[in-house]
Design an enzyme around this catalytic site. Structure first.
Site, PDB file in Angstrom:
ATOM      1  N   PRO A  88      -2.235  -1.714   5.069  1.00  0.00           N
ATOM      2  CA  PRO A  88      -2.050  -1.078   6.383  1.00  0.00           C
ATOM      3  C   PRO A  88      -3.138  -0.063   6.717  1.00  0.00           C
ATOM      4  CG  PRO A  88       0.026  -1.144   5.191  1.00  0.00           C
ATOM      5  CD  PRO A  88      -1.035  -1.581   4.223  1.00  0.00           C
ATOM      6  N   GLU A 115       5.773  -0.129  -2.352  1.00  0.00           N
ATOM      7  CA  GLU A 115       5.222   0.997  -1.613  1.00  0.00           C
ATOM      8  C   GLU A 115       3.703   0.910  -1.456  1.00  0.00           C
ATOM      9  OE1 GLU A 115       5.338   4.475   0.580  1.00  0.00           O
ATOM     10  OE2 GLU A 115       6.968   3.154  -0.103  1.00  0.00           O
ATOM     11  N   ASP A 167     -11.508 -19.415  23.979  1.00  0.00           N
ATOM     12  CA  ASP A 167     -10.291 -18.691  23.634  1.00  0.00           C
ATOM     13  C   ASP A 167     -10.419 -17.215  23.992  1.00  0.00           C
ATOM     14  OD1 ASP A 167      -9.142 -20.928  22.613  1.00  0.00           O
ATOM     15  OD2 ASP A 167      -9.457 -20.416  20.513  1.00  0.00           O
TER      16      ASP A 167
END
Length: 247
Positions: A88, A115, A167
């Site tokens: 993340p 975690e 695209d």
């Protein structure tokens, strides 16, 4: 391209056997290998996580199972593979990164749970990548999305090279609206310019609509977009007539 995926839930990658990515495997354009690094756990319980030093919430992935698994993966002696850690806190994945990675011969994805990771795992890694500013249960879903975006850009995967060139994001803009039969449905008509057969007018309409959609929905994309003279004029007109054109 060879793609190796480290995960304790390899069954989550079943979608990669379907649709365009599945056909790419059938054509031997891409070769997938999933590795359950729990199989390399050094303890009888096959645990791959442990409590963090210094205390804290959650569990961390251990070093040894991941190191041992990567060391078992065949790699080219000529070109070091890109090792991608789904994290993340990593760099945000986008179309430019997908295009860059589609040029590689081998990619290795490390998908975590719990975690987080023991920080020393990152000595194996060339790229730390995040799908966006949100948290998932694990890295498997994010890796699947990335792989799909990457594989479709490999030459030969799509029927035509131009299939992905128009695209959204490939050009730096969102894609223009598209229509197919019937010409009219419940009072909704296809724009007449698309029925005209006038290729230059169609090109201009599509460019204008692409710029309009980008300005409406993702104006942030235009901040770094290098518009040519024609596009600059269209954008100026759209902005000047914002109340009429831009929602």
């Amino acid at each position: 391209m060879r793609i190796d995926i480290l995960s304790i839930f390899p069954e989550m990658f079943a979608p990669l056997n379907q649709s365009i990515v599945g056909k790419a495997q059938e054509k031997n354009i891409v070769d997938f290998h999933t590795h359950d690094f729990r199989e390399n756990a050094a303890n009888k319980q096959r645990h791959v996580d442990d409590m963090p030093y210094g205390g804290g919430q959650g569990m961390l992935l251990m070093l040894q199972p991941i190191f041992d698994t990567i060391e078992q993966i065949p790699v080219s002696q000529e070109k070091v593979p890109r090792v991608i850690l789904m994290d993340p806190a990593g760099k945000r994945f986008n179309q430019n990164m997908a295009e860059e990675l589609s040029q590689e011969e081998q990619l290795i994805f490390i998908c975590g749970h719990y975690e987080g990771y023991d920080e020393r795992i990152k000595t194996l890694v060339t790229d730390e990548v995040s799908l966006g500013d949100f948290v998932l249960t694990g890295g498997e879903v994010a890796a699947t999305v990335m792989i799909d975006a990457i594989v479709r850009l490999i030459p030969g995967v799509l029927g035509k090279q131009a299939s992905h060139e128009d695209d959204s994001f490939s050009s730096g803009l969102l894609e223009y609206p598209q229509y197919t039969r019937p010409e009219e449905f419940r009072g909704m008509k296809v724009p007449s310019v698309l029925m005209s057969g006038h290729h230059e007018n169609i090109r201009k309409w599509r460019l204008t609509e692409s710029l309009k959609k980008t300005l409406e929905r993702r104006p942030d994309l235009l901040e770094h977009y290098e518009a040519n003279e024609e596009e600059t004029k269209i954008l100026k007109s759209l902005r000047e007539n914002g109340k009429d054109v831009v929602k």
